[in-house]
Design an enzyme around this catalytic site. Sequence first.
Site, mmCIF file in Angstrom:
data_model
loop_
_atom_site.group_PDB
_atom_site.id
_atom_site.type_symbol
_atom_site.label_atom_id
_atom_site.label_comp_id
_atom_site.label_asym_id
_atom_site.label_seq_id
_atom_site.Cartn_x
_atom_site.Cartn_y
_atom_site.Cartn_z
ATOM 1 N N LEU A 35 8.158 27.382 27.866
ATOM 2 C CA LEU A 35 8.012 28.834 28.100
ATOM 3 C C LEU A 35 9.320 29.592 27.934
ATOM 4 C CD1 LEU A 35 5.503 28.765 31.135
ATOM 5 C CD2 LEU A 35 4.976 28.845 28.682
ATOM 6 N N ASP A 60 9.673 20.168 28.521
ATOM 7 C CA ASP A 60 10.547 20.258 27.359
ATOM 8 C C ASP A 60 10.268 19.148 26.360
ATOM 9 O OD1 ASP A 60 13.050 20.543 25.783
ATOM 10 O OD2 ASP A 60 13.434 21.972 27.403
ATOM 11 N N SER A 126 9.937 26.246 7.295
ATOM 12 C CA SER A 126 10.056 27.683 7.005
ATOM 13 C C SER A 126 10.560 27.899 5.591
ATOM 14 C CB SER A 126 11.056 28.273 7.999
ATOM 15 O OG SER A 126 11.406 29.584 7.629
ATOM 16 N N TYR A 150 19.879 28.351 12.166
ATOM 17 C CA TYR A 150 18.437 28.164 12.379
ATOM 18 C C TYR A 150 17.804 27.506 11.155
ATOM 19 C CZ TYR A 150 13.479 29.200 12.135
ATOM 20 O OH TYR A 150 12.121 29.078 11.947
ATOM 21 N N LYS A 154 15.877 23.542 10.257
ATOM 22 C CA LYS A 154 14.622 23.210 9.561
ATOM 23 C C LYS A 154 14.902 22.260 8.401
ATOM 24 C CE LYS A 154 11.933 25.759 12.116
ATOM 25 N NZ LYS A 154 11.040 25.125 13.085
ATOM 26 N N ASN A 199 13.002 40.686 16.532
ATOM 27 C CA ASN A 199 13.911 40.531 15.389
ATOM 28 C C ASN A 199 13.180 40.815 14.093
ATOM 29 O OD1 ASN A 199 16.281 39.260 16.775
ATOM 30 N ND2 ASN A 199 14.688 37.795 17.333
ATOM 31 N N ASN A 200 11.887 40.528 14.088
ATOM 32 C CA ASN A 200 11.126 40.591 12.840
ATOM 33 C C ASN A 200 10.545 41.983 12.623
ATOM 34 O OD1 ASN A 200 10.416 37.365 13.742
ATOM 35 N ND2 ASN A 200 11.286 37.775 11.746
ATOM 36 N N ARG A 293 21.157 44.172 6.430
ATOM 37 C CA ARG A 293 21.385 43.252 7.559
ATOM 38 C C ARG A 293 22.078 42.005 7.006
ATOM 39 N NH1 ARG A 293 16.050 41.169 10.731
ATOM 40 N NH2 ARG A 293 15.667 40.216 8.713
HETATM 41 P P1 NAD Z 1 7.558 31.264 19.360
HETATM 42 O O1 NAD Z 1 8.916 31.432 19.914
HETATM 43 O O2 NAD Z 1 6.506 32.254 19.718
HETATM 44 O O3 NAD Z 1 7.002 29.806 19.691
HETATM 45 C C1 NAD Z 1 7.842 28.688 19.873
HETATM 46 C C2 NAD Z 1 7.469 28.081 21.209
HETATM 47 O O4 NAD Z 1 8.270 26.919 21.434
HETATM 48 C C3 NAD Z 1 7.726 29.033 22.373
HETATM 49 O O5 NAD Z 1 6.534 29.116 23.137
HETATM 50 C C4 NAD Z 1 8.848 28.356 23.165
HETATM 51 O O6 NAD Z 1 8.726 28.610 24.542
HETATM 52 C C5 NAD Z 1 8.651 26.908 22.797
HETATM 53 N N1 NAD Z 1 9.832 26.031 22.863
HETATM 54 C C6 NAD Z 1 11.051 26.219 22.318
HETATM 55 N N2 NAD Z 1 11.827 25.143 22.553
HETATM 56 C C7 NAD Z 1 11.074 24.254 23.269
HETATM 57 C C8 NAD Z 1 11.314 22.966 23.801
HETATM 58 N N3 NAD Z 1 12.490 22.341 23.670
HETATM 59 N N4 NAD Z 1 10.305 22.346 24.471
HETATM 60 C C9 NAD Z 1 9.105 22.953 24.639
HETATM 61 N N5 NAD Z 1 8.832 24.178 24.157
HETATM 62 C C10 NAD Z 1 9.805 24.820 23.473
HETATM 63 O O7 NAD Z 1 7.718 31.172 17.770
HETATM 64 P P2 NAD Z 1 6.605 31.106 16.641
HETATM 65 O O8 NAD Z 1 6.817 32.278 15.788
HETATM 66 O O9 NAD Z 1 5.290 30.839 17.236
HETATM 67 O O10 NAD Z 1 7.122 29.835 15.849
HETATM 68 C C11 NAD Z 1 6.525 28.559 15.949
HETATM 69 C C12 NAD Z 1 7.227 27.615 14.981
HETATM 70 O O11 NAD Z 1 7.108 28.123 13.663
HETATM 71 C C13 NAD Z 1 8.720 27.450 15.233
HETATM 72 O O12 NAD Z 1 9.073 26.123 14.954
HETATM 73 C C14 NAD Z 1 9.354 28.380 14.227
HETATM 74 O O13 NAD Z 1 10.654 27.977 13.878
HETATM 75 C C15 NAD Z 1 8.393 28.207 13.063
HETATM 76 N N6 NAD Z 1 8.397 29.326 12.113
HETATM 77 C C16 NAD Z 1 8.149 30.590 12.571
HETATM 78 C C17 NAD Z 1 8.153 31.653 11.677
HETATM 79 C C18 NAD Z 1 7.942 33.072 12.142
HETATM 80 O O14 NAD Z 1 8.314 34.003 11.428
HETATM 81 N N7 NAD Z 1 7.323 33.313 13.295
HETATM 82 C C19 NAD Z 1 8.388 31.425 10.327
HETATM 83 C C20 NAD Z 1 8.620 30.111 9.895
HETATM 84 C C21 NAD Z 1 8.619 29.073 10.811
HETATM 85 C C1 WQD Z 2 11.480 41.136 6.796
HETATM 86 C C2 WQD Z 2 12.043 42.287 5.973
HETATM 87 C C3 WQD Z 2 14.311 42.825 6.545
HETATM 88 C C4 WQD Z 2 13.436 44.148 10.639
HETATM 89 C C5 WQD Z 2 12.804 35.810 9.259
HETATM 90 C C6 WQD Z 2 13.560 34.518 9.265
HETATM 91 C C7 WQD Z 2 12.739 33.446 8.626
HETATM 92 C C8 WQD Z 2 11.340 33.356 9.230
HETATM 93 C C9 WQD Z 2 10.682 34.685 9.313
HETATM 94 C C10 WQD Z 2 11.331 31.681 10.918
HETATM 95 C C11 WQD Z 2 13.479 42.059 5.515
HETATM 96 C C12 WQD Z 2 13.401 43.962 6.898
HETATM 97 C C13 WQD Z 2 13.341 43.667 9.341
HETATM 98 C C14 WQD Z 2 13.785 45.506 10.847
HETATM 99 C C15 WQD Z 2 13.885 45.808 8.456
HETATM 100 N N1 WQD Z 2 11.377 32.882 10.573
HETATM 101 N N2 WQD Z 2 13.559 44.489 8.273
HETATM 102 N N3 WQD Z 2 13.991 46.277 9.738
HETATM 103 O O1 WQD Z 2 14.179 38.038 7.510
HETATM 104 O O2 WQD Z 2 12.198 37.623 5.989
HETATM 105 O O3 WQD Z 2 12.548 36.165 7.901
HETATM 106 O O4 WQD Z 2 11.555 35.630 9.930
HETATM 107 O O5 WQD Z 2 11.431 30.699 10.233
HETATM 108 O O6 WQD Z 2 13.452 32.283 8.817
HETATM 109 O O7 WQD Z 2 14.773 34.699 8.524
HETATM 110 O O8 WQD Z 2 11.788 38.439 8.323
HETATM 111 O O9 WQD Z 2 10.661 40.181 9.605
HETATM 112 O O10 WQD Z 2 13.126 39.796 9.998
HETATM 113 O O11 WQD Z 2 12.380 40.819 7.846
HETATM 114 O O12 WQD Z 2 14.103 46.557 7.496
HETATM 115 O O13 WQD Z 2 13.900 45.979 11.971
HETATM 116 O O14 WQD Z 2 12.099 43.444 6.826
HETATM 117 O O15 WQD Z 2 15.536 43.301 6.034
HETATM 118 O O16 WQD Z 2 13.610 42.654 4.251
HETATM 119 P P1 WQD Z 2 12.786 37.613 7.356
HETATM 120 P P2 WQD Z 2 11.981 39.813 9.051
#
Ligand code: NAD
Ligand code: WQD
Length: 330
Positions: A35, A60, A126, A150, A154, A199-200, A293
Amino acid sequence: MTETVLVTGGAGYIGSHTALALLEAGHRVVVIDNLINSRPGALAEVEDLTGHPIVFVEGDATDEKLVEHTIRENAVTAVIHMAALKAVGESVEKPLDYYGNNLESAIATLAAMRTCDVWKFVFSSSATVYGDPESNPIPETAAIGAASPYGRTKEMIEMIIEDVAASDDRWQITSLRYFNPIGAHESGRIAESPIGKPNNLMPMVMDVAAGRREKVLVYGNDWPTIDGTGVRDYIHVMDLVEGHVAALEQMTDGSGYQVFNLGQGRGTSVLELIAAVEEATGFAINYEIVGRRAGDIAECVADPRLANEQLGWKTRRTTADACRDSWNSQ
Ligand code: NAD
Ligand code: WQD
């Protein structure tokens, strides 16, 4: 075959949607989550939506004994490893936290599986492993070179699991490289609700649509793209999680190590996404163009054909669907 699937990180955004898709496909679900970036409420919603129970263990995934105990207690037959820290910017400030958490949780989970004689492993990778790609759309064979700590976690975990898969032919391991997941289950009852400032892009746009934030800062309009803003391959989270079910169900003895892109195969710019949200919500989204960014790239779009062909999986939902469903979940 019905699987009992341990989803590490299963209380998070993608994990809770994965739990839902697994239960709907007739599998059983066990979650370990500490969590750190989620709340357990989403899993209660999933239980309610599907009418099936989820075994939730607060703990964990770096704790090998806990993972081992959880696998044995629940007769787990497959693992989807999602537990990770995922904020790119934070990973630059705190690399040891990221390498520690992400690598150790993967290694501990794999070690516990081997001890318990469980060999099916799906890893949340990712598109970030491609870094700044030479060209788009990106096939799985493109060069790897993540640009942040990060992303390198991966990349390193992919290397580790490839070696692990090669060490014993009982392993059936699949890395799924996600492009940009957005949207929510169509019920609107489980959402992307990151703890702290988003962040996204999509959660940021939702904050503005809902009046929680004044404007979206658009990071640059001087990129070499259709309108100068960044282009990404946004994939509806329900399509993404259905890809996991497909990956799990196609594993067979001897399938070894496989890697698939999960994306739509279609790019959308920041301004196009903002326009799509305006269309879906009926609200004007206030935005301001600011500087680029650090670490951003112009474009990142998947070539999803390998997953289409080998997993028999395709995205079924559009970006407009995802905008509507994200808004529903607000
Ligand atoms: P999220 O943060 O909502 O989910 C990750 C979960 O892992 C969280 O609930 C967190 O509490 C839990 N967690 C973290 N470290 C832990 C640990 N050591 N033990 C137990 N629980 C732990 O993120 P998400 O967006 O659901 O991402 C899920 C997976 O997908 C991650 O591995 C992330 O890197 C990957 N991913 C996400 C995105 C994206 O844009 N959301 C893109 C590509 C890959
Ligand atoms: C998307 C586009 C920004 C926020 C990240 C990680 C990647 C994966 C997904 C986990 C970009 C623009 C964003 C804002 C903006 N995560 N933007 N204003 O950067 O493609 O990918 O999340 O694995 O590893 O790097 O996604 O949603 O942050 O950005 O203009 O406030 O939106 O510049 O072009 P990104 P994002």
